[in-house]
Design a protein around this motif. Structure first.
Motif, mmCIF file in Angstrom:
data_model
loop_
_atom_site.group_PDB
_atom_site.id
_atom_site.type_symbol
_atom_site.label_atom_id
_atom_site.label_comp_id
_atom_site.label_asym_id
_atom_site.label_seq_id
_atom_site.Cartn_x
_atom_site.Cartn_y
_atom_site.Cartn_z
ATOM 1 N N TYR A 274 0.792 -1.214 0.000
ATOM 2 C CA TYR A 274 0.000 0.000 0.000
ATOM 3 C C TYR A 274 0.836 1.281 0.000
ATOM 4 N N TYR A 275 2.063 1.210 0.490
ATOM 5 C CA TYR A 275 2.926 2.386 0.443
ATOM 6 C C TYR A 275 4.353 1.920 0.212
ATOM 7 N N SER A 276 5.196 2.833 -0.116
ATOM 8 C CA SER A 276 6.574 2.463 -0.421
ATOM 9 C C SER A 276 7.506 3.594 -0.031
ATOM 10 N N GLU A 277 8.726 3.249 0.295
ATOM 11 C CA GLU A 277 9.734 4.256 0.617
ATOM 12 C C GLU A 277 10.468 4.727 -0.641
ATOM 13 N N THR A 278 10.012 4.319 -1.803
ATOM 14 C CA THR A 278 10.651 4.718 -3.059
ATOM 15 C C THR A 278 10.654 6.235 -3.198
ATOM 16 N N ASP A 279 11.679 6.759 -3.817
ATOM 17 C CA ASP A 279 11.778 8.197 -4.051
ATOM 18 C C ASP A 279 10.879 8.569 -5.235
ATOM 19 N N TYR A 280 9.833 9.365 -4.935
ATOM 20 C CA TYR A 280 8.894 9.773 -5.970
ATOM 21 C C TYR A 280 9.067 11.240 -6.325
ATOM 22 N N SER A 281 10.236 11.784 -6.031
ATOM 23 C CA SER A 281 10.451 13.217 -6.263
ATOM 24 C C SER A 281 10.366 13.576 -7.736
ATOM 25 N N ALA A 282 10.572 12.576 -8.604
ATOM 26 C CA ALA A 282 10.495 12.840 -10.041
ATOM 27 C C ALA A 282 9.047 13.061 -10.491
ATOM 28 N N LEU A 283 8.086 12.526 -9.716
ATOM 29 C CA LEU A 283 6.678 12.725 -10.057
ATOM 30 C C LEU A 283 6.264 14.152 -9.710
ATOM 31 N N VAL A 284 5.449 14.730 -10.562
ATOM 32 C CA VAL A 284 4.946 16.075 -10.283
ATOM 33 C C VAL A 284 3.657 15.939 -9.473
ATOM 34 N N ALA A 285 3.733 16.338 -8.230
ATOM 35 C CA ALA A 285 2.561 16.215 -7.348
ATOM 36 C C ALA A 285 1.618 17.388 -7.571
ATOM 37 N N PRO A 286 0.324 17.103 -7.763
ATOM 38 C CA PRO A 286 -0.638 18.191 -7.968
ATOM 39 C C PRO A 286 -0.690 19.124 -6.759
ATOM 40 N N LYS A 287 -0.660 20.423 -7.051
ATOM 41 C CA LYS A 287 -0.807 21.400 -5.979
ATOM 42 C C LYS A 287 -2.257 21.369 -5.471
ATOM 43 N N ILE A 288 -2.400 21.402 -4.165
ATOM 44 C CA ILE A 288 -3.740 21.361 -3.573
ATOM 45 C C ILE A 288 -4.308 22.771 -3.531
ATOM 46 N N VAL A 432 -5.417 14.033 -9.496
ATOM 47 C CA VAL A 432 -5.287 13.377 -8.193
ATOM 48 C C VAL A 432 -5.230 11.862 -8.372
ATOM 49 N N ILE A 433 -6.147 11.315 -9.170
ATOM 50 C CA ILE A 433 -6.198 9.864 -9.383
ATOM 51 C C ILE A 433 -4.923 9.382 -10.061
ATOM 52 N N GLY A 434 -4.459 10.120 -11.078
ATOM 53 C CA GLY A 434 -3.244 9.722 -11.798
ATOM 54 C C GLY A 434 -2.037 9.669 -10.887
ATOM 55 N N TYR A 435 -1.924 10.667 -10.016
ATOM 56 C CA TYR A 435 -0.777 10.699 -9.107
ATOM 57 C C TYR A 435 -0.855 9.559 -8.086
ATOM 58 N N LEU A 436 -2.057 9.331 -7.530
ATOM 59 C CA LEU A 436 -2.210 8.269 -6.530
ATOM 60 C C LEU A 436 -1.957 6.898 -7.137
ATOM 61 N N GLU A 437 -2.379 6.695 -8.388
ATOM 62 C CA GLU A 437 -2.115 5.408 -9.048
ATOM 63 C C GLU A 437 -0.627 5.177 -9.258
ATOM 64 N N ARG A 439 1.711 6.493 -7.245
ATOM 65 C CA ARG A 439 2.301 6.298 -5.918
ATOM 66 C C ARG A 439 1.941 4.937 -5.320
ATOM 67 N N TYR A 440 0.753 4.449 -5.657
ATOM 68 C CA TYR A 440 0.270 3.177 -5.083
ATOM 69 C C TYR A 440 -0.116 2.231 -6.223
ATOM 70 N N PRO A 441 0.888 1.688 -6.938
ATOM 71 C CA PRO A 441 0.620 0.880 -8.144
ATOM 72 C C PRO A 441 -0.146 -0.412 -7.862
ATOM 73 N N LYS A 442 -0.122 -0.891 -6.612
ATOM 74 C CA LYS A 442 -0.844 -2.132 -6.288
ATOM 75 C C LYS A 442 -2.329 -1.889 -6.029
ATOM 76 N N VAL A 443 -2.722 -0.611 -5.996
ATOM 77 C CA VAL A 443 -4.114 -0.261 -5.702
ATOM 78 C C VAL A 443 -4.843 0.046 -7.005
ATOM 79 N N ASN A 444 -6.030 -0.553 -7.181
ATOM 80 C CA ASN A 444 -6.850 -0.287 -8.356
ATOM 81 C C ASN A 444 -7.895 0.772 -8.004
ATOM 82 N N TYR A 445 -7.661 2.006 -8.393
ATOM 83 C CA TYR A 445 -8.566 3.105 -8.055
ATOM 84 C C TYR A 445 -9.825 3.119 -8.923
ATOM 85 N N ASN A 446 -9.752 2.480 -10.107
ATOM 86 C CA ASN A 446 -10.910 2.445 -11.015
ATOM 87 C C ASN A 446 -11.466 3.843 -11.291
ATOM 88 N N ASP A 447 -10.546 4.801 -11.476
ATOM 89 C CA ASP A 447 -10.936 6.181 -11.799
ATOM 90 C C ASP A 447 -11.857 6.783 -10.735
#
Length: 493
Positions: A274-288, A432-437, A439-447
């Motif tokens: 469900y979570y990982s310590e992988t470095d995701y700094s290369a991903l562009v996180a959506p500004k809230i 939001v969905i694209g970024y979470l998918e 970050r959490y590749p094992k989770v199926n968000y189904n849009d």
């Protein structure tokens, strides 16, 4: 013998739809010899035979014209006139008695206040007995009430004419039912209603007890039991049903020590699913992007107006526990948010979620009390505590880095639970969905992400411990309270 009742009410043998016709207007009897007798039931507008208004009972023949209201009765078609044969009827037995002072009656009552022809009684095939007063001077009384039309009698009904209590049951082979059985319903309703007071706080069981008491009390009233028991039972049961429902579905948060009765179970994998310590700094996180919630008129005094002093104190402790400006807590939150540097963004939310979810260890509160650990305290205790402690830590860390979060105390069929939501405002949902998918590749968000939208259009993303990842499924709740920590107000869920 045939007996026909005529009137506007649907329980008559002949129903006349005429506003000037009484509900129970008249009765016509054809005896075994083919003779006809007509009785007006004391109708408002009267009965007219050949243009003359009648009173009481009279004999009529086939050539007589009968009018009631604006209706001329074709009454001869109601009967099969066969004088040489005994006439029977599907509605009534041959058991039909007349009562009065005159010797021509079946039952003679020697009472000066009884009319010569006072009343008639008939029993149908179902065993139901009907009484008709023949428009008498002094009237007929059933259970102390004067009657003005045909009435159906119950075996326990008391009939009085003049100064005489008429024991009518013996003429139809009936006997009054045992009054003890009648009173039993009222007594049971009263007792069960009293018992429900002691158990109102037990969900479902308290309601069932109160409903049972209500039913027995109603039956007691219908069966004319001792009304004092039945009425008191009815009142108590009604009140306890309301109280039990309130206690079951709207129980005030914070007064039950077991607000988190169970620990979420993982499905066989480890937390890395469900979570990982992988470095995701290369991903562009959506500004809230969000609108900060405005405080409503619902002040703390309003919120706690129905609470006891202890409950109010507990809820204020919840808000005080969110010490998001504590130096050590903010230091840890900033360290985590720095992995996705910049203005408050979804990456920072994920880093805080992963830290709390990955390291949390469930520990119960002290026995018989609700304990709200400060966020800084949970940090020092190596991320240990129950669900409200987890929600407090998650909420406080998000507040410490410029986000807005709120805490929900929810109640469902499985008990109580506390969880945090973060305000992601009007941030693009697909981003939001694209970024979470990612970050959490094992989770199926189904849009789809699980969030709730407030009146300002802000969406609040679920960060529940049981969801296992941001935007996961909600705890199944029926009701609860949402607490806004910064603004210090609350609303019902």
């Amino acid at each position: 013998m045939k007996v026909f009742t005529i009137g506007r009410d649907s329980d008559n043998n002949i129903v006349i739809n005429d506003s000037k016709v009484s509900r129970h207007h008249l009765q016509i009897i054809q005896d075994d010899r083919g003779n006809f007798r007509l009785s007006d039931f004391g109708s408002t507008n009267g009965t007219y035979v050949n243009g003359n208004k009648i009173s009481g009972e009279i004999n009529i023949n086939q050539n007589d014209e009968i009018c009631i209201g604006d209706t001329k009765l074709d009454w001869k078609n109601y009967f099969s006139y066969i004088p040489e044969k005994s006439v029977t009827n599907n509605n009534f037995h041959e058991k039909n008695i007349s009562v009065g002072r005159d010797s021509s009656n079946d039952v003679v009552i020697n009472d000066s206040k009884v009319s010569r022809n006072h009343l008639t009684m008939s029993m149908n095939n179902s065993g139901q007995v009907f009484l008709t007063d023949l428009n008498t001077s002094n009237g007929t009384f059933v259970n102390g009430k004067k009657i003005y039309s045909q009435v159906k009698l119950n075996p326990n009904d008391i009939v009085r004419i003049g100064d005489t209590n008429f024991t009518w049951q013996k003429y139809f082979n009936l006997c009054a039912s045992n009054s003890k059985k009648k009173n039993l319903f009222a007594l049971l309703g009263f007792i069960i209603a009293l018992v429900s007071i002691a158990f109102f706080w037990i969900p479902v069981f308290g309601i069932l007890l109160a409903v049972t008491g209500l039913i027995f009390s109603i039956i007691g009233i219908i069966k004319k039991s001792k009304k004092i028991f039945a009425i008191i039972g009815l009142i108590i049961s009604g009140i306890m049903i309301i109280v039990s429902i309130i206690c079951t579905f709207y129980f005030l948060p914070g007064i039950e020590p077991d607000i988190n009765p169970y620990v979420p179970e993982y499905d066989g994998g480890d937390e890395a699913d469900y979570y990982s310590e992988t470095d995701y700094s290369a991903l562009v996180a959506p500004k809230i992007q969000f609108h900060l919630t405005e405080k409503t008129n619902n002040t703390w005094d309003d919120v706690f107006s129905s609470y006891s002093d202890t409950d109010e104190e507990n809820m204020k402790k919840l808000v005080a526990a969110c010490d998001y400006d504590n130096t050590e807590l903010r230091g840890q939150a900033v360290k985590l948010a720095g992995k996705s540097q910049g203005e408050f963004n979804l990456g920072q939310i994920c880093e805080i979620f992963n830290y709390c979810f990955g390291g949390w260890k469930y520990v119960n509160d002290p026995v018989s009390r609700e304990y709200f650990a400060k966020a800084s305290e949970s940090l020092k205790s190596d991320l240990s505590g129950d669900c409200d402690d987890y929600a407090i830590l998650m909420c406080s860390m998000i507040l410490a880095v410029g986000g807005e979060a709120r805490i929900n105390f929810a109640y469902g069929d499985e008990g109580g639970h506390a969880f945090t939501e973060v305000n992601i405002g009007y941030t693009d949902e697909q981003e939001v969905i694209g970024y979470l998918e990612a970050r959490y590749p094992k989770v199926n968000y189904n849009d789809k992400i699980h969030c709730r939208t407030d009146s300002k259009g802000n969406r609040w993303l679920n960060l529940d411990w049981q969801a296992k990842h941001p935007g996961g499924n909600y705890f199944k709740y029926n009701n609860g309270v949402t607490f806004y920590i910064i603004q210090k107000f609350s609303v019902k869920m």
